[in-house]
Write an enzyme that holds these catalytic residues in place. Structure first.
Site, PDB file in Angstrom:
ATOM      1  N   THR A 179       1.159  -2.599  -5.702  1.00 35.20           N
ATOM      2  CA  THR A 179      -0.122  -1.923  -5.658  1.00 35.20           C
ATOM      3  C   THR A 179      -0.656  -1.511  -4.326  1.00 35.20           C
ATOM      4  OG1 THR A 179      -0.790  -3.243  -7.499  1.00 35.20           O
ATOM      5  CG2 THR A 179      -2.482  -1.974  -6.460  1.00 35.20           C
ATOM      6  N   LYS A 225      -6.237  -2.090  -0.100  1.00 36.79           N
ATOM      7  CA  LYS A 225      -5.212  -3.073   0.233  1.00 36.79           C
ATOM      8  C   LYS A 225      -3.884  -2.344   0.384  1.00 36.79           C
ATOM      9  CE  LYS A 225      -3.035  -5.547  -2.532  1.00 36.79           C
ATOM     10  NZ  LYS A 225      -1.886  -5.331  -3.447  1.00 36.79           N
ATOM     11  N   GLU A 247       4.990  -3.736   5.964  1.00 36.67           N
ATOM     12  CA  GLU A 247       5.899  -4.886   6.015  1.00 36.67           C
ATOM     13  C   GLU A 247       6.837  -4.825   7.209  1.00 36.67           C
ATOM     14  OE1 GLU A 247       6.188  -6.001   1.320  1.00 36.67           O
ATOM     15  OE2 GLU A 247       7.526  -4.523   2.170  1.00 36.67           O
ATOM     16  N   THR A 259      -3.224  -9.083  -0.973  1.00 33.13           N
ATOM     17  CA  THR A 259      -2.114  -9.903  -1.461  1.00 33.13           C
ATOM     18  C   THR A 259      -1.325 -10.355  -0.228  1.00 33.13           C
ATOM     19  OG1 THR A 259      -0.955  -7.852  -1.968  1.00 33.13           O
ATOM     20  CG2 THR A 259      -1.957  -9.015  -3.796  1.00 33.13           C
ATOM     21  N   THR A 272      11.753 -15.332  -3.976  1.00 36.55           N
ATOM     22  CA  THR A 272      12.246 -16.704  -3.952  1.00 36.55           C
ATOM     23  C   THR A 272      11.218 -17.648  -3.347  1.00 36.55           C
ATOM     24  OG1 THR A 272      13.308 -16.197  -1.858  1.00 36.55           O
ATOM     25  CG2 THR A 272      14.645 -16.038  -3.842  1.00 36.55           C
TER      26      THR A 272
END
Lengths: 398, 398
Positions: B183, B172, B269, B146, B398
Site C-alpha cells: 500500500t 505512507k 526501501e 507500516t 521471514t
C-alpha cells in the site's frame, strides 16, 4: 562432457591480443568456406555499438567469409571514431586473409565507451589465422567469454535419410543477462546447404523461442548479435523449400538455441536459482509474454525467489499489473512445480506453507500460471536478484 | 518542523487495535463534516484488495462521512471472505457513529493473504471515536505507517482575496515504493467548498504529476489509494467553475502532493540516493515518460547509482531500449547536475571522470536527458538499488 561436432566448412582461430589483460584469449576468427550462407539477428537497442552498425551493413551487401570477434572492449558509445576503428580491424584481416573488408563481420564485447585498441587487434590477427582449424569450437566458446563463469557450447548431429548433418554453436552470457558487459554474442553453424531466406526464417523462429525468452534484469544490450551460417558441405540435398529436412533442421536449431539460452540464465549475474515461468490459458501469446516477463522482471518476485520464499501475493500482484484487459484475478491459478498455491484470488485451501517451502528449496523451480481465458501459452526463463547481483553491478566499473 | 494546519471539518481519531503488534497505533478514523465532498484514486492493479473494492463501491454510491484505516493487515488476497471482513468493520463503525456502512470507506495496509482480525478492529473503534479531534494530523501520519521509517505529512495555508484556505495531507510510503507492504495510502483534505467534478479533476491532475511520477522498483500495489476531501468550512466562496481560486487550489495541491511523493521516495526501501530524472525535448510527454521510467527502473542504472558511478553507458543503453520510434541516439545529451557527460553517442569531449564522480557524490542527484526532437518534457523521481533493498525484500516474510 558434451560431444562437440565440428562443422565442415567452418575453421576457427583464437589468439591473445592483450586488449584488456595480457595473455588472455580475446580474439576469435571464424572462417566460412566459399559458398556459405550467413544470416544474423542484432540488438534492437537504438544505442547500438559501432561493430553492430558495420556488421549489419556488410551482411546486407555480401556473404561474409570471416567473423572477427574481440572481447575486452565493446566499441560502444564511441561515436564516429568507433566505426573507423571497426573498419580498420576489418581492413587488417582482409589484407592478411586476401578478401574484401566488406566480406567480414566485426563483433566486440567488453567495456563501453573506451576506444578500441586497433593496433593490438591488428598485431594478433596473423596468430589467429595460423590457428584456424575445425576442432576449435570449445576454444571459441572460451575466447568470447567476458565475465561468464563458464564457456557455453552446444552441438547436435542428426541422422536424416541415411546421411547426417551437424549444428554447433557457442554463446556468451550477456544480452538481457549481462548488458553491462554490453553483449550477448552467439555463433551457430551447420553443414547443411540452406536457402538464405529459409535460413533467416529458421534463425528468427529459434531466437524468438530462446534468446527472446530469457531475462535477468530486463536490460537489453548495445551489442547483442547472433549469426547462423550454413556451409553446404553435408552430403544431404540443398534445402530450398519448407520440406521435411527443413523441419528437422528447424526443430534441432530451436532445441540447440534453447540449450544455449538456458546456459546463459544459469550463469546469470549472482544467480542462485533457475526459474521457469510457464503461462498458459492466455487469449494471445503476447498476453502470456506480458504476464511472464512482468513476473520475471519484478524485483519483489526476484528477491523472494532469492529467499526461497513462496510469496504468492507478490506473484498475483505482478500478474495483476501486467496490463491485461479485463483480467479476472479470481480465475488465475498458480502452481509451484506441482503444488497449487493460489486460486480464486487467495491462497489455495489445500496449500500448506510446508509444501511451498519444499517447492522453493531446489535450484530449479517451475512456476505455472493458468490464466484460464484462452488457448495461448508461453515459457520464459529467469533467475533471482541476490546480494551478488548488486555487488557485481555496483562494482563493475571500479 | 513543518507547521501542520488543521482542516476545519475534519476530525481524526487514533487507537491501538493490536492487529499485528500490541500497543502499536494501528487504527485511524477520519470524520468528515456534513456537506463534505470526497473523491479518490485507487490502484490500477487487477489484483486489488478487498477494501479497495468496497471503498470504490461506497464512494460511487454516496458521500463518505468516515474513512477507516488499519495497518498490520492488507486484507488482500483474501477472496470473498475479505470483502465480508471489510464490510463487518464498516458495520461496527456505522453502529457506533450512527451512520450507514456505505458512508464509510475502508483502507487496509500490511501483510497480504492473512484474514483481517475483525474482532480486534471492532473492539478498538470506540477508542478511536473518543479520540476524534482536528489536531491529530501528525498522529494520523504515524498511525498509518507500516515499514516507513518516518511519518509523512505536508500542509499549506493560502491567502486568497483576504481570506484563507488550507490543504493538509498525510501519506505512507508504499505504492510503487513498498508494494510488498501492499500500500501507498494518502489522505488529503481542504476546507474549501469545491464542486465534486472539479475536485476529482484536481486530484487526478495532482496525482498524475506526483504519485504517478515516482518509482522504486516498478511494482504496483494491490491497495494503493488516495482520497481528497473538501469540507466547505472556509469563508471563501464555493468553487464551482475553473476560476482563479480553483487555479490557486490546484497549484497548491500539486505542490503538496509532490512534496508527499518525494518524501516516499526518500524513505524508499534501502534508499541511499534521491534521483531526479528530467527528460526534455521529446515529441510527446508519453515518450519522455517512457525514457524516464526505463532509466528509473533499470537495475543496472540503479546499482550504478548505489555505487555513485557516473555510468553514462548504462544510461544511454536504457534510453536506447525505451522503445522510441526512430530515436537518433547521437542527438541525445546527458547532464548530471550541470555536467555534460555524454553527447553524439559517446562521452562528451569536455567531460572528466572527476566531474562525474563529484556529481554522483551527493545524496540528491539530477539527471537531465535531452532528446532534442520535440517540445515535451517530464520529471520522474526514484532511488537506487542497494544491498538493503535485497535484504528488506528477501527477509520481509521471514
Amino acid at each position: 562432457m558434451t560431444t562437440i561436432h565440428p562443422v565442415a566448412g567452418v575453421r576457427i582461430g583464437i589468439a591473445s591480443a592483450g586488449i584488456k589483460k595480457v595473455g588472455r584469449k580475446d580474439l576469435v576468427v571464424f572462417e566460412l568456406a566459399e559458398g556459405s550462407a550467413t544470416v544474423g539477428v542484432f540488438t534492437r537497442n537504438a544505442f547500438c555499438a559501432a561493430p553492430v552498425i558495420v556488421a549489419r551493413e556488410n551482411l546486407a551487401a555480401t556473404q561474409p567469409k570471416y567473423l572477427l570477434v574481440n572481447t575486452g572492449n565493446a566499441n560502444a558509445g564511441t561515436g564516429a571514431s568507433g566505426i573507423e576503428a571497426a573498419q580498420a580491424t576489418l581492413a587488417a584481416l582482409a589484407q592478411a586473409a586476401k578478401c574484401e573488408p566488406a566480406q567480414i563481420l566485426p563483433f566486440s564485447t567488453g567495456v563501453i565507451g573506451e576506444p578500441l585498441p586497433v593496433a593490438k587487434i591488428e598485431a594478433a590477427i596473423p596468430a589467429a589465422l595460423s590457428d584456424l582449424q575445425t576442432n576449435n569450437w570449445a576454444q571459441a566458446a572460451e575466447g568470447i567469454m567476458t565475465t561468464d563463469t563458464r564457456p557455453k557450447v552446444a552441438s547436435r548431429q542428426v541422422e536424416f535419410g541415411g546421411e547426417r548433418f551437424v549444428i554447433t554453436g557457442v554463446t556468451k552470457g550477456a544480452g538481457m543477462i549481462r548488458p553491462n558487459m554490453a553483449t550477448m554474442l552467439s555463433y551457430v553453424a551447420t553443414d547443411l546447404a540452406i536457402d538464405e531466406v529459409l535460413l533467416q526464417q529458421a534463425l528468427l523462429r529459434a531466437v524468438d523461442q530462446s534468446y527472446h525468452r530469457i531475462t535477468v534484469d530486463g536490460d537489453t544490450s548495445t551489442n547483442d548479435a547472433c549469426t547462423l551460417s550454413a556451409t553446404g558441405q553435408s552430403a544431404l540435398p540443398r534445402v530450398d523449400s519448407d520440406n521435411e529436412l527443413y523441419q528437422v533442421f528447424c526443430e534441432t536449431l530451436d532445441d540447440l538455441l534453447l540449450e544455449l539460452a538456458q546456459m546463459m540464465v544459469r550463469d546469470g549475474e549472482g544467480a542462485t536459482k533457475f526459474f521457469q515461468i510457464e503461462v498458459s490459458g492466455g487469449k494471445t501469446e503476447q498476453e502470456c509474454l506480458d504476464v511472464a516477463f512482468t513476473i520475471a522482471e519484478s524485483p519483489l518476485v526476484k528477491t523472494a525467489l532469492f529467499a526461497s520464499d513462496p510469496n504468492w501475493g507478490r506473484l498475483l500482484a505482478a500478474i495483476g499489473r501486467a496490463g491485461l484487459h479485463d483480467l479476472v484475478i479470481d480465475d488465475v491459478t498458480l502452481h509451484l512445480n506441482d503444488v497449487l498455491i493460489a486460486e480464486q484470488g487467495c491462497r489455495a485451501a489445500s496449500y500448506t506453507e510446508e509444501q511451498g517451502v519444499a517447492a522453493m528449496a531446489p535450484t530449479d523451480i517451475v512456476l505455472r500460471v493458468g490464466l484460464n481465458r484462452g488457448p495461448a501459452q508461453t515459457t520464459v526463463y529467469t533467475t533471482d536478484f541476490s546480494y551478488d547481483y548488486v555487488r557485481i553491478n555496483a562494482e563493475y566499473r571500479t
